[in-house]
Design a protein around this motif. Structure first.
Motif, PDB file in Angstrom:
ATOM      1  N   THR A  79      21.051 102.217  20.868  1.00  0.00           N
ATOM      2  CA  THR A  79      20.989 101.321  22.345  1.00  0.00           C
ATOM      3  C   THR A  79      19.763 100.260  22.525  1.00  0.00           C
ATOM      4  N   GLU A  80      18.555 100.717  22.026  1.00  0.00           N
ATOM      5  CA  GLU A  80      17.210  99.636  22.038  1.00  0.00           C
ATOM      6  C   GLU A  80      17.206  99.261  20.986  1.00  0.00           C
ATOM      7  N   VAL A  81      17.658  99.072  19.862  1.00  0.00           N
ATOM      8  CA  VAL A  81      17.379  98.689  18.693  1.00  0.00           C
ATOM      9  C   VAL A  81      18.411  97.500  18.758  1.00  0.00           C
ATOM     10  N   ALA A  82      18.506  96.316  17.777  1.00  0.00           N
ATOM     11  CA  ALA A  82      19.853  95.992  17.122  1.00  0.00           C
ATOM     12  C   ALA A  82      19.007  95.142  15.670  1.00  0.00           C
ATOM     13  N   LEU A  83      19.663  96.215  14.762  1.00  0.00           N
ATOM     14  CA  LEU A  83      19.455  96.821  13.163  1.00  0.00           C
ATOM     15  C   LEU A  83      19.925  94.951  12.454  1.00  0.00           C
ATOM     16  N   PRO A  84      19.082  95.144  12.004  1.00  0.00           N
ATOM     17  CA  PRO A  84      19.307  93.412  11.107  1.00  0.00           C
ATOM     18  C   PRO A  84      20.132  94.007   9.954  1.00  0.00           C
ATOM     19  N   ILE A  85      21.966  94.223   9.909  1.00  0.00           N
ATOM     20  CA  ILE A  85      22.777  94.203   9.628  1.00  0.00           C
ATOM     21  C   ILE A  85      24.183  93.831  10.676  1.00  0.00           C
ATOM     22  N   GLY A  86      25.174  93.708  10.186  1.00  0.00           N
ATOM     23  CA  GLY A  86      26.161  93.568  10.424  1.00  0.00           C
ATOM     24  C   GLY A  86      26.550  91.892  10.393  1.00  0.00           C
ATOM     25  N   TRP A  87      27.456  91.176  10.731  1.00  0.00           N
ATOM     26  CA  TRP A  87      28.273  89.680  10.622  1.00  0.00           C
ATOM     27  C   TRP A  87      27.990  88.915  11.784  1.00  0.00           C
ATOM     28  N   THR A  88      26.537  89.139  11.821  1.00  0.00           N
ATOM     29  CA  THR A  88      26.409  87.615  13.257  1.00  0.00           C
ATOM     30  C   THR A  88      25.933  86.575  12.214  1.00  0.00           C
ATOM     31  N   ASP A  89      25.438  85.634  13.474  1.00  0.00           N
ATOM     32  CA  ASP A  89      25.658  84.126  13.120  1.00  0.00           C
ATOM     33  C   ASP A  89      23.861  84.154  12.760  1.00  0.00           C
ATOM     34  N   SER A  90      22.771  84.784  13.484  1.00  0.00           N
ATOM     35  CA  SER A  90      21.672  85.303  12.671  1.00  0.00           C
ATOM     36  C   SER A  90      21.097  85.949  11.784  1.00  0.00           C
ATOM     37  N   ASN A  91      21.976  86.805  11.576  1.00  0.00           N
ATOM     38  CA  ASN A  91      22.303  87.849  10.246  1.00  0.00           C
ATOM     39  C   ASN A  91      22.650  86.297   8.885  1.00  0.00           C
ATOM     40  N   LEU A  92      24.021  85.929   8.945  1.00  0.00           N
ATOM     41  CA  LEU A  92      24.712  85.316   8.084  1.00  0.00           C
ATOM     42  C   LEU A  92      23.393  84.128   7.882  1.00  0.00           C
ATOM     43  N   GLU A  93      23.142  83.413   9.147  1.00  0.00           N
ATOM     44  CA  GLU A  93      22.414  81.998   8.646  1.00  0.00           C
ATOM     45  C   GLU A  93      21.118  82.069   8.275  1.00  0.00           C
ATOM     46  N   LYS A  94      20.253  83.352   7.887  1.00  0.00           N
ATOM     47  CA  LYS A  94      19.307  83.741   7.345  1.00  0.00           C
ATOM     48  C   LYS A  94      20.056  84.117   5.771  1.00  0.00           C
ATOM     49  N   GLN A  95      21.677  84.555   5.529  1.00  0.00           N
ATOM     50  CA  GLN A  95      21.096  85.169   3.987  1.00  0.00           C
ATOM     51  C   GLN A  95      22.515  83.928   3.236  1.00  0.00           C
ATOM     52  N   ILE A  96      23.081  82.597   3.970  1.00  0.00           N
ATOM     53  CA  ILE A  96      24.015  82.504   3.756  1.00  0.00           C
ATOM     54  C   ILE A  96      23.679  81.300   3.800  1.00  0.00           C
ATOM     55  N   SER A  97      22.802  80.639   4.715  1.00  0.00           N
ATOM     56  CA  SER A  97      22.701  79.943   5.879  1.00  0.00           C
ATOM     57  C   SER A  97      24.136  78.870   6.502  1.00  0.00           C
ATOM     58  N   TRP A  98      24.592  79.840   7.374  1.00  0.00           N
ATOM     59  CA  TRP A  98      25.774  79.291   7.804  1.00  0.00           C
ATOM     60  C   TRP A  98      25.634  80.176   9.028  1.00  0.00           C
ATOM     61  N   SER A  99      26.518  80.205  10.113  1.00  0.00           N
ATOM     62  CA  SER A  99      27.009  80.294  11.506  1.00  0.00           C
ATOM     63  C   SER A  99      28.444  79.206  11.773  1.00  0.00           C
ATOM     64  N   THR A 100      28.811  79.994  12.388  1.00  0.00           N
ATOM     65  CA  THR A 100      30.000  79.846  13.316  1.00  0.00           C
ATOM     66  C   THR A 100      29.630  78.278  14.020  1.00  0.00           C
ATOM     67  N   LYS A 101      28.809  78.228  14.615  1.00  0.00           N
ATOM     68  CA  LYS A 101      28.032  77.233  15.281  1.00  0.00           C
ATOM     69  C   LYS A 101      28.314  75.996  14.304  1.00  0.00           C
ATOM     70  N   GLN A 102      28.078  76.348  13.013  1.00  0.00           N
ATOM     71  CA  GLN A 102      28.204  74.563  11.953  1.00  0.00           C
ATOM     72  C   GLN A 102      29.574  74.623  11.842  1.00  0.00           C
ATOM     73  N   ARG A 103      30.318  73.294  11.288  1.00  0.00           N
ATOM     74  CA  ARG A 103      31.875  72.840  11.535  1.00  0.00           C
ATOM     75  C   ARG A 103      32.236  73.085  10.557  1.00  0.00           C
ATOM     76  N   ARG A 104      31.317  73.218   9.602  1.00  0.00           N
ATOM     77  CA  ARG A 104      31.913  73.298   7.590  1.00  0.00           C
ATOM     78  C   ARG A 104      32.476  74.828   7.360  1.00  0.00           C
ATOM     79  N   GLN A 105      33.634  74.772   6.522  1.00  0.00           N
ATOM     80  CA  GLN A 105      34.186  75.659   6.151  1.00  0.00           C
ATOM     81  C   GLN A 105      32.881  76.781   6.070  1.00  0.00           C
ATOM     82  N   PHE A 106      33.913  77.916   5.892  1.00  0.00           N
ATOM     83  CA  PHE A 106      32.836  79.482   5.491  1.00  0.00           C
ATOM     84  C   PHE A 106      32.469  79.344   3.986  1.00  0.00           C
ATOM     85  N   PRO A 107      31.278  79.501   3.850  1.00  0.00           N
ATOM     86  CA  PRO A 107      31.119  79.455   2.165  1.00  0.00           C
ATOM     87  C   PRO A 107      30.982  80.685   1.784  1.00  0.00           C
ATOM     88  N   TYR A 108      32.872  80.816   1.510  1.00  0.00           N
ATOM     89  CA  TYR A 108      33.273  82.568   0.954  1.00  0.00           C
ATOM     90  C   TYR A 108      32.097  82.752  -0.923  1.00  0.00           C
TER      91      TYR A 108
END
Length: 513
Positions: A434-463
């Motif tokens: 409840t006090e820690v936001a672990l660096p896991i999950g399919w969140t925008d912040s993680n995906l942006e750092k992992q594959i340089s993509w987020s839901t805010k971008q209009r381009r297709q998900f880079p599978y």
């Protein structure tokens, strides 16, 4: 990075692995409960024990014998179920799921009537059977104590007939020597009446032994006392003839040879069959089998039929195994009751050894399932080890928060005497999340750092970029499969190194695998 940062990153990574391992153990425990993997594995292991290997474990006689064992009240009592309609609803649901699961495992080419893996219409079985309980159940199923009793009865009856026949022959020989002289008529009438009473005493002793009211030692003692009374009566009415005195001497000599010592009499007559003979009684072609069946055919057809059914169902490998165990148990034994007990202990020890091997197989299978679950959880939660290391090394606030919570969990459990219960650890980690936001999950912040993509971008998900995450998932999956106890123990060590303290005394008791 300096050493304190490296320790903090390591501690944070271990803390994440601990949380995911707890999730994996919970899922694995749920799956093993629903599909009854432990109970099913135990049942298959017992069939292997009976068959003497995997080659014949599916034969009909092996399965039937296992079904009989599972039908024994001792085994049934180990598998207690909830009572009442509502209490049984969850159980019925798991049975249905498990039945569907097992239907995919059954051989589609088999034409045999489908039945539960636990035999008949049983939906479940025990997950653990004590060795002593299994040995007792197997002995009862094979009726070995009953066979020992019947073998003793047969030999005691033969012993009785031989003694009476010998006594009668001595009296008849005396009657031939004295002729039809009326002077001895009263003597022979008295002696034959006494012989009839002796015969009745012997028959009563046999009956009492068959009913369990008398043991072998007591039976021989009573036969000896009856024989002494007969000799005393013979001597009290003996005529003054040399042939009569010789007959008395023969009776006394025969008594000394046959009844001088109870244990010697029992041993010479084989009235207490040894455990090897009992084991051979359930093997066709042996002398003991012939001896027993010949007697049962004349006097106890029901027991004879039961014996034949037992032998028909008994796999040859198990019969040989019991014979080998009986031969080992025969050393340093003095009586059959001790032999039966020692044979039972030998079967229990052999069963324990077999179950230890089966436990090793189950643990290896469980480890395989844990690996699959680890990979699945790592992919589902996007637990990329490389990304987690990157985030922890760069985000000091995240790193400090995780280190603080990890230290609190270790501190809370430091004073446990023996172990930390896995359920307690789960509740503590839940509070920490409840006090820690672990660096896991399919969140925008993680995906942006992992594959340089987020839901805010209009381009297709880079599978195609998911491929770059797979190595991190694999490492996380392997780490998750190592179990919560491993990671908690390592967490405590890292915390103590970081704080220059002592290693924790208590590992986690991980009962989920």
């Amino acid at each position: 990075m300096n050493l304190p940062v490296i320790l903090d990153v390591s501690l944070g990574l271990i803390f994440i692995y601990l949380i995911l391992s707890l999730l994996a153990s919970e899922i694995q425990e749920l799956i093993s409960t629903v599909f009854q993997w432990r109970a099913e594995h135990l049942r298959k292991s017992i069939e292997l024990f009976i068959a003497g290997g995997s080659q014949n474990s599916n034969e009909t006689n092996v399965v039937q014998l296992a079904n009989q064992i599972y039908s024994n009240p001792l085994i049934k009592s180990l598998n207690q179920q909830a009572q009442g309609f509502f209490a049984n609803i969850p159980r019925q649901a798991t049975w249905s799921v498990a039945s569907v699961y097992r239907s995919f495992k059954q051989n589609p080419e088999s034409n045999q009537k489908q039945e539960s893996v636990f035999g008949g219409s049983r939906h479940s079985g025990p997950s653990y059977i004590p060795a002593s309980t299994f040995a007792t159940t197997l002995m009862e199923t094979l009726q070995l104590p009953t066979i020992a009793q019947k073998l003793s009865e047969t030999r005691l009856d033969t012993f009785k007939n031989q003694r009476l026949s010998e006594i009668e022959s001595i009296v008849l020989k005396l009657q031939e020597q004295l002729g039809d002289n009326e002077e001895f008529a009263d003597f022979f009438n008295f002696i034959y009446q006494a012989f009839a009473e002796l015969q009745a005493d012997f028959e009563q002793i046999i009956w009492n032994f068959q009913q369990g009211r008398l043991d072998i030692d007591g039976g021989i003692d009573r036969m000896t006392a009856s024989y002494d009374r007969y000799i005393a009566l013979f001597q009290s009415q003996i005529p003054n003839e040399e042939s009569a005195n010789k007959a008395l001497q023969q009776l006394q000599l025969y008594k000394n040879n046959s009844f001088a010592d109870t244990q010697r009499t029992i041993s010479l007559a084989g009235l207490k069959p040894n455990v090897r003979e009992i084991a051979q009684a359930v093997q066709r072609g042996t002398d003991i089998y012939q001896e027993l069946t010949t007697s049962l055919l004349d006097k106890d057809n029901e027991m004879y039929e039961n014996l034949e059914k037992i032998i028909d169902r008994l796999p040859p490998s198990l019969a040989n195994n019991i014979t080998n165990l009986a031969q080992r148990a025969e050393f340093n034994l003095q009586q059959t009751t001790e032999g039966i007990s020692t044979l039972q202990n030998a079967i229990a020890t052999n069963f324990d050894n077999s179950m230890e091997r089966a436990s090793g197989v189950y643990k290896r299978n469980a480890k395989g399932v844990a690996l699959l679950l680890g990979f699945a959880i790592a992919a589902a939660s996007n637990a990329d080890t490389f990304h987690m290391i990157s985030r922890l090394s760069k985000d000091s606030a995240l790193r400090e928060t995780i280190v603080q919570n990890a230290g609190q969990i270790v501190s809370q459990n430091r004073n446990q005497l023996n172990y930390v219960d896995i359920n307690t650890l789960r509740s503590q980690t839940d509070e920490a999340l409840t006090e820690v936001a672990l660096p896991i999950g399919w969140t925008d912040s993680n995906l942006e750092k992992q594959i340089s993509w987020s839901t805010k971008q209009r381009r297709q998900f880079p599978y195609w970029r998911i491929i770059t995450l797979i190595p991190g998932w694999i490492l996380s999956g392997i780490a998750i499969s190592m179990g919560a106890s491993f990671w908690f123990d390592l967490l405590g060590k890292i915390v103590n190194v970081r704080n220059s303290g002592k290693r924790p005394e208590s590992p986690v008791k991980d009962d989920a695998v």
